[in-house]
Write an enzyme that holds these catalytic residues in place. Structure first.
Site, short mmCIF file in Angstrom:
data_model
loop_
_atom_site.label_atom_id
_atom_site.label_comp_id
_atom_site.label_asym_id
_atom_site.label_seq_id
_atom_site.Cartn_x
_atom_site.Cartn_y
_atom_site.Cartn_z
N GLY A 1 30.80 35.99 59.06
CA GLY A 1 31.12 36.83 58.67
C GLY A 1 32.47 36.17 58.57
O GLY A 1 33.77 37.12 57.85
N LYS B 1 25.78 51.19 63.46
CA LYS B 1 27.25 51.18 64.67
C LYS B 1 27.34 51.61 65.56
O LYS B 1 27.27 51.03 67.24
CB LYS B 1 28.56 51.49 63.85
N TYR C 1 25.48 53.24 57.86
CA TYR C 1 26.58 52.38 58.66
C TYR C 1 26.20 52.97 59.86
O TYR C 1 26.23 52.34 60.81
CB TYR C 1 27.27 52.53 57.62
N GLY D 1 34.74 37.49 54.80
CA GLY D 1 35.17 39.25 55.19
C GLY D 1 36.32 39.30 54.68
O GLY D 1 37.24 38.80 55.50
N GLN D 2 36.81 40.50 54.51
CA GLN D 2 38.12 41.60 55.15
C GLN D 2 38.51 40.65 56.01
O GLN D 2 39.87 40.27 56.31
CB GLN D 2 37.55 42.71 54.44
#
Ligand code: AKB
Length: 318
Positions: free
Chosen positions: A9, A147, A143, A12-13
């Site tokens: 990833g 998690k 989500y 990504g941010q």
């Protein structure tokens, strides 16, 4: 000897900033950036880059083997708002990807894995103020479900196989480098771009919505701190609560207005409001502080000043 690191990833941010950060002290060649569909910022190309779909168990196993990684940061994931649009995809990306990385890691001799949990792990049953480490989780978003299940899976791999998996429950992250995509806290980044470009912003959350947030330099600091901590200091392999500051959308707008007079914000809450309302307003991170010495460097004012300075410079360059 520096670790051999693989970061999934990477476009990504978090990944777009974590990769250069790790390379600055482990060396460019020792940090392999894995990207999937997005290419990520040009700075990723300062070191090795591979293409990897973490949904594919064989590809993940090959990536771990071929890179010789002993440390994996598994960041590839869908965020909360995107997850609600396609819960099946959220489960596939977030859970199958994690299982593939954990399996490849234990079989491939990886000694340490990082996985990001989130304040999204909490749901309406947790106290809204200073949600403690062991608050009931019971999230109401897919989500959040991934998690909580992901934290349990990470802990299972530690208990069953001794794989040293470390997790943080990140608050909403604010960065001037890579915009987030598909999160409920994204407004707190978008607002800076629109303030600089247009002098106005339409916010998708209510003005009084308070959420826990953190500036990206602190998120990078916490990530490296927990990953480098002596194993004796990492008491839990479920997610550690992590906090810096909390603010309402209105308070953030007011703080920006002090530096951009005349900045106008309107509020048009959409489906993301329901997600925000199910999360705590603030988090108690005393266990992270006690166990491995965490403390944030930025408060709201410091973050807003730095964001505006860096983003203005970055946008002027375009
Ligand atoms: C999101 O809004 O989905 C994320 C998060 C808080 O985990 N930024």
């Amino acid at each position: 000897m520096p670790p051999k690191v693989l970061v999934t990833g990477s476009a990504g941010q978090i990944g777009a900033e974590l990769v250069p950060h790790l390379r600055s002290f482990y060396g460019d060649a020792n940090v392999v950036a894995a990207v999937h569909k997005a290419a990520g910022p040009p700075s990723l190309n300062d070191g090795p880059v591979i293409t990897l779909d973490t949904d594919d168990p064989d590809a993940v196993a090959s990536a771990v083997r071929d890179t010789g990684a002993d440390t994996v940061y598994h960041l590839a994931a869908l965020l909360s708002a995107t997850g609600e649009k396609d819960p099946q995809l959220a489960w596939k990306v977030n859970m199958d990807g994690l299982r593939n990385v954990l399996e490849a890691s234990r079989k491939g001799g990886v000694s340490r894995v990082f996985w990001p949990s989130s304040i999204g792990a909490f749901g309406p049953d947790a106290p809204r103020k200073d949600a403690p480490q062991n608050a009931p989780l019971n999230p109401t978003t897919i989500y959040g479900v991934t998690k909580v299940a992901g934290e349990l899976l990470c802990n299972y791999y530690f208990v069953k196989y001794g794989l040293d998996v470390r997790c943080l429950r990140y608050p909403g992250l604010i960065s001037n480098v890579t915009p987030p995509g598909g999160g409920t806290t994204d407004y707190a980044v978008e607002i800076f771009y629109e303030a600089i470009r247009k002098g106005s912003y339409s916010c998708f959350l209510r003005e009084d919505t308070v959420l826990p947030m953190m500036y990206m330099p602190d998120a990078l600091k916490a990530t490296v701190l927990i990953m480098e901590a002596d194993p004796s200091r990492v008491i839990r392999h479920l997610g550690y609560n992590l906090a810096a500051f909390s603010f309402s959308a209105g308070e953030l707008a007011a703080e920006i207005r002090k530096r951009i007079p005349g900045f106008r914000v309107s509020y048009a809450p959409d489906s993301r409001q329901k997600i925000a309302d199910s999360w705590p307003m603030s988090i108690d991170d005393s266990e992270a502080r006690k166990d491995w010495g965490w403390s944030p460097g930025y408060d709201l004012q410091g973050m807003v000043s730095d964001m505006l300075t860096k983003l203005k410079a970055r946008l002027a360059l375009r």
